[in-house]
Design a protein around this motif. Sequence first.
Motif, PDB file in Angstrom:
ATOM      1  N   ALA A   8       0.814  -1.212   0.000  1.00 14.98           N
ATOM      2  CA  ALA A   8       0.000   0.000   0.000  1.00 14.98           C
ATOM      3  C   ALA A   8       0.851   1.267   0.000  1.00 14.98           C
ATOM      4  O   ALA A   8       0.528   2.234  -0.686  1.00 14.98           O
ATOM      5  N   THR A   9       1.922   1.269   0.745  1.00 17.65           N
ATOM      6  CA  THR A   9       2.756   2.472   0.774  1.00 17.65           C
ATOM      7  C   THR A   9       3.517   2.657  -0.548  1.00 17.65           C
ATOM      8  O   THR A   9       3.831   3.777  -0.925  1.00 17.65           O
ATOM      9  N   ALA A  10       3.759   1.573  -1.267  1.00 19.28           N
ATOM     10  CA  ALA A  10       4.412   1.677  -2.576  1.00 19.28           C
ATOM     11  C   ALA A  10       3.517   2.428  -3.555  1.00 19.28           C
ATOM     12  O   ALA A  10       4.012   3.160  -4.422  1.00 19.28           O
ATOM     13  N   ALA A  11       2.209   2.260  -3.432  1.00 22.90           N
ATOM     14  CA  ALA A  11       1.276   2.982  -4.299  1.00 22.90           C
ATOM     15  C   ALA A  11       1.372   4.483  -4.046  1.00 22.90           C
ATOM     16  O   ALA A  11       1.358   5.288  -4.985  1.00 22.90           O
ATOM     17  N   VAL A  12       1.483   4.857  -2.779  1.00 17.60           N
ATOM     18  CA  VAL A  12       1.650   6.272  -2.439  1.00 17.60           C
ATOM     19  C   VAL A  12       2.964   6.778  -3.025  1.00 17.60           C
ATOM     20  O   VAL A  12       3.018   7.839  -3.647  1.00 17.60           O
ATOM     21  N   GLU A  13       4.018   6.000  -2.851  1.00 11.17           N
ATOM     22  CA  GLU A  13       5.339   6.382  -3.378  1.00 11.17           C
ATOM     23  C   GLU A  13       5.300   6.565  -4.893  1.00 11.17           C
ATOM     24  O   GLU A  13       5.903   7.506  -5.422  1.00 11.17           O
ATOM     25  N   ALA A  14       4.612   5.682  -5.588  1.00  9.28           N
ATOM     26  CA  ALA A  14       4.545   5.768  -7.053  1.00  9.28           C
ATOM     27  C   ALA A  14       3.813   7.033  -7.487  1.00  9.28           C
ATOM     28  O   ALA A  14       4.254   7.732  -8.407  1.00  9.28           O
ATOM     29  N   PHE A  15       2.703   7.310  -6.839  1.00  6.51           N
ATOM     30  CA  PHE A  15       1.924   8.501  -7.178  1.00  6.51           C
ATOM     31  C   PHE A  15       2.761   9.752  -6.940  1.00  6.51           C
ATOM     32  O   PHE A  15       2.806  10.657  -7.766  1.00  6.51           O
ATOM     33  N   VAL A  16       3.456   9.795  -5.835  1.00  8.04           N
ATOM     34  CA  VAL A  16       4.248  10.951  -5.464  1.00  8.04           C
ATOM     35  C   VAL A  16       5.554  11.025  -6.245  1.00  8.04           C
ATOM     36  O   VAL A  16       6.008  12.112  -6.615  1.00  8.04           O
ATOM     37  N   GLY A  17       6.150   9.888  -6.522  1.00  6.12           N
ATOM     38  CA  GLY A  17       7.419   9.867  -7.233  1.00  6.12           C
ATOM     39  C   GLY A  17       7.347  10.563  -8.570  1.00  6.12           C
ATOM     40  O   GLY A  17       8.274  11.283  -8.969  1.00  6.12           O
ATOM     41  N   TRP A  18       6.251  10.364  -9.273  1.00  6.56           N
ATOM     42  CA  TRP A  18       6.078  11.008 -10.568  1.00  6.56           C
ATOM     43  C   TRP A  18       6.080  12.528 -10.406  1.00  6.56           C
ATOM     44  O   TRP A  18       6.773  13.243 -11.126  1.00  6.56           O
ATOM     45  N   TRP A  19       5.300  13.022  -9.449  1.00  4.76           N
ATOM     46  CA  TRP A  19       5.206  14.470  -9.267  1.00  4.76           C
ATOM     47  C   TRP A  19       6.531  15.066  -8.814  1.00  4.76           C
ATOM     48  O   TRP A  19       6.911  16.153  -9.233  1.00  4.76           O
ATOM     49  N   ARG A  20       7.224  14.357  -7.968  1.00  4.91           N
ATOM     50  CA  ARG A  20       8.531  14.834  -7.496  1.00  4.91           C
ATOM     51  C   ARG A  20       9.474  15.012  -8.701  1.00  4.91           C
ATOM     52  O   ARG A  20      10.142  16.024  -8.839  1.00  4.91           O
ATOM     53  N   HIS A  21       9.494  14.010  -9.559  1.00  6.34           N
ATOM     54  CA  HIS A  21      10.325  14.055 -10.758  1.00  6.34           C
ATOM     55  C   HIS A  21       9.944  15.245 -11.652  1.00  6.34           C
ATOM     56  O   HIS A  21      10.809  15.991 -12.123  1.00  6.34           O
ATOM     57  N   VAL A  22       8.664  15.417 -11.902  1.00  3.83           N
ATOM     58  CA  VAL A  22       8.187  16.503 -12.764  1.00  3.83           C
ATOM     59  C   VAL A  22       8.572  17.861 -12.176  1.00  3.83           C
ATOM     60  O   VAL A  22       9.049  18.744 -12.887  1.00  3.83           O
ATOM     61  N   LEU A  23       8.358  18.017 -10.882  1.00  3.66           N
ATOM     62  CA  LEU A  23       8.669  19.295 -10.236  1.00  3.66           C
ATOM     63  C   LEU A  23      10.154  19.638 -10.332  1.00  3.66           C
ATOM     64  O   LEU A  23      10.519  20.742 -10.744  1.00  3.66           O
ATOM     65  N   VAL A  24      10.986  18.701  -9.954  1.00  4.93           N
ATOM     66  CA  VAL A  24      12.427  18.954  -9.942  1.00  4.93           C
ATOM     67  C   VAL A  24      12.945  19.167 -11.361  1.00  4.93           C
ATOM     68  O   VAL A  24      13.686  20.117 -11.632  1.00  4.93           O
ATOM     69  N   ARG A  25      12.547  18.291 -12.265  1.00  9.27           N
ATOM     70  CA  ARG A  25      13.041  18.386 -13.644  1.00  9.27           C
ATOM     71  C   ARG A  25      12.644  19.698 -14.315  1.00  9.27           C
ATOM     72  O   ARG A  25      13.400  20.248 -15.107  1.00  9.27           O
ATOM     73  N   SER A  26      11.465  20.201 -13.995  1.00 10.23           N
ATOM     74  CA  SER A  26      10.992  21.444 -14.614  1.00 10.23           C
ATOM     75  C   SER A  26      11.390  22.690 -13.825  1.00 10.23           C
ATOM     76  O   SER A  26      10.987  23.793 -14.177  1.00 10.23           O
ATOM     77  N   GLU A  27      12.173  22.492 -12.790  1.00  8.05           N
ATOM     78  CA  GLU A  27      12.549  23.589 -11.889  1.00  8.05           C
ATOM     79  C   GLU A  27      11.300  24.273 -11.336  1.00  8.05           C
ATOM     80  O   GLU A  27      11.213  25.494 -11.253  1.00  8.05           O
ATOM     81  N   PHE A  28      10.307  23.454 -10.995  1.00  5.75           N
ATOM     82  CA  PHE A  28       9.061  23.860 -10.345  1.00  5.75           C
ATOM     83  C   PHE A  28       8.146  24.698 -11.235  1.00  5.75           C
ATOM     84  O   PHE A  28       7.255  25.373 -10.742  1.00  5.75           O
ATOM     85  N   ARG A  29       8.327  24.598 -12.546  1.00  4.38           N
ATOM     86  CA  ARG A  29       7.442  25.292 -13.477  1.00  4.38           C
ATOM     87  C   ARG A  29       6.251  24.428 -13.853  1.00  4.38           C
ATOM     88  O   ARG A  29       5.218  24.951 -14.257  1.00  4.38           O
ATOM     89  N   ALA A  30       6.402  23.113 -13.768  1.00  8.17           N
ATOM     90  CA  ALA A  30       5.341  22.212 -14.227  1.00  8.17           C
ATOM     91  C   ALA A  30       4.608  21.594 -13.047  1.00  8.17           C
ATOM     92  O   ALA A  30       5.201  21.282 -12.023  1.00  8.17           O
ATOM     93  N   GLY A  31       3.326  21.441 -13.240  1.00  6.06           N
ATOM     94  CA  GLY A  31       2.483  20.780 -12.255  1.00  6.06           C
ATOM     95  C   GLY A  31       1.611  19.752 -12.948  1.00  6.06           C
ATOM     96  O   GLY A  31       1.998  19.170 -13.961  1.00  6.06           O
TER      97      GLY A  31
END
Length: 188
Positions: free
Chosen positions: A77-100
């Motif tokens: 169950a916690t892996a599902a949370v990690e997967a959902f969040v992992g994507w957003w973390r990647h998008v945020l960092v990679r875009s220098e917080f321009r993308a949501g």
Amino acid sequence: MVTDSRERMVRSAAYLFRERGYSGTGFRDVIAHSGAPRGSIYHHFPGGKAELAEEAVRYAGEFLNAGIQAAVEAGDATAAVEAFVGWWRHVLVRSEFRAGCPVTAVTVEAHDDAPQLASAAARAFDLWEDTLATGLGNAGVADDRAARLARLIVAAVEGATILCRAHRDVRPLDEVVAELKSLVAASV
């Protein structure tokens, strides 16, 4: 070939909505980003920008759901949370917080003249919640509790993503994830 052009435009619209929002993204931007032929956008989307946005929201919803689905199949169950969040973390960092989230971007700008946009966003959010709830249920969380936790996860992560963009820091997301994982672990 025609379908490829349509798919490229849908993906490009989703990508551009992440950074520019619905109102800040025009057909010209989508054509330039996708490399599609200029006249093809009106051919593929005779309903205009709202039709394109509806398809982009559907695409983004299904894309992210595929990652959630893969995580919940592991039964953790916690892996599902990690997967959902992992994507957003990647998008945020990679875009220098321009993308949501393109789904959120379209949601907050949905207008009365295009009610299908709010409906498309609701379907995407529901899809994520259903997939998370199924994964939580398979991990041993009672069904009614799993549905509430899934909604909380989606709402908290989407909100944390917005906070991260405002603060230009992933800390809000990391803090929300820590709390969500504790809640999920306690519910199993």
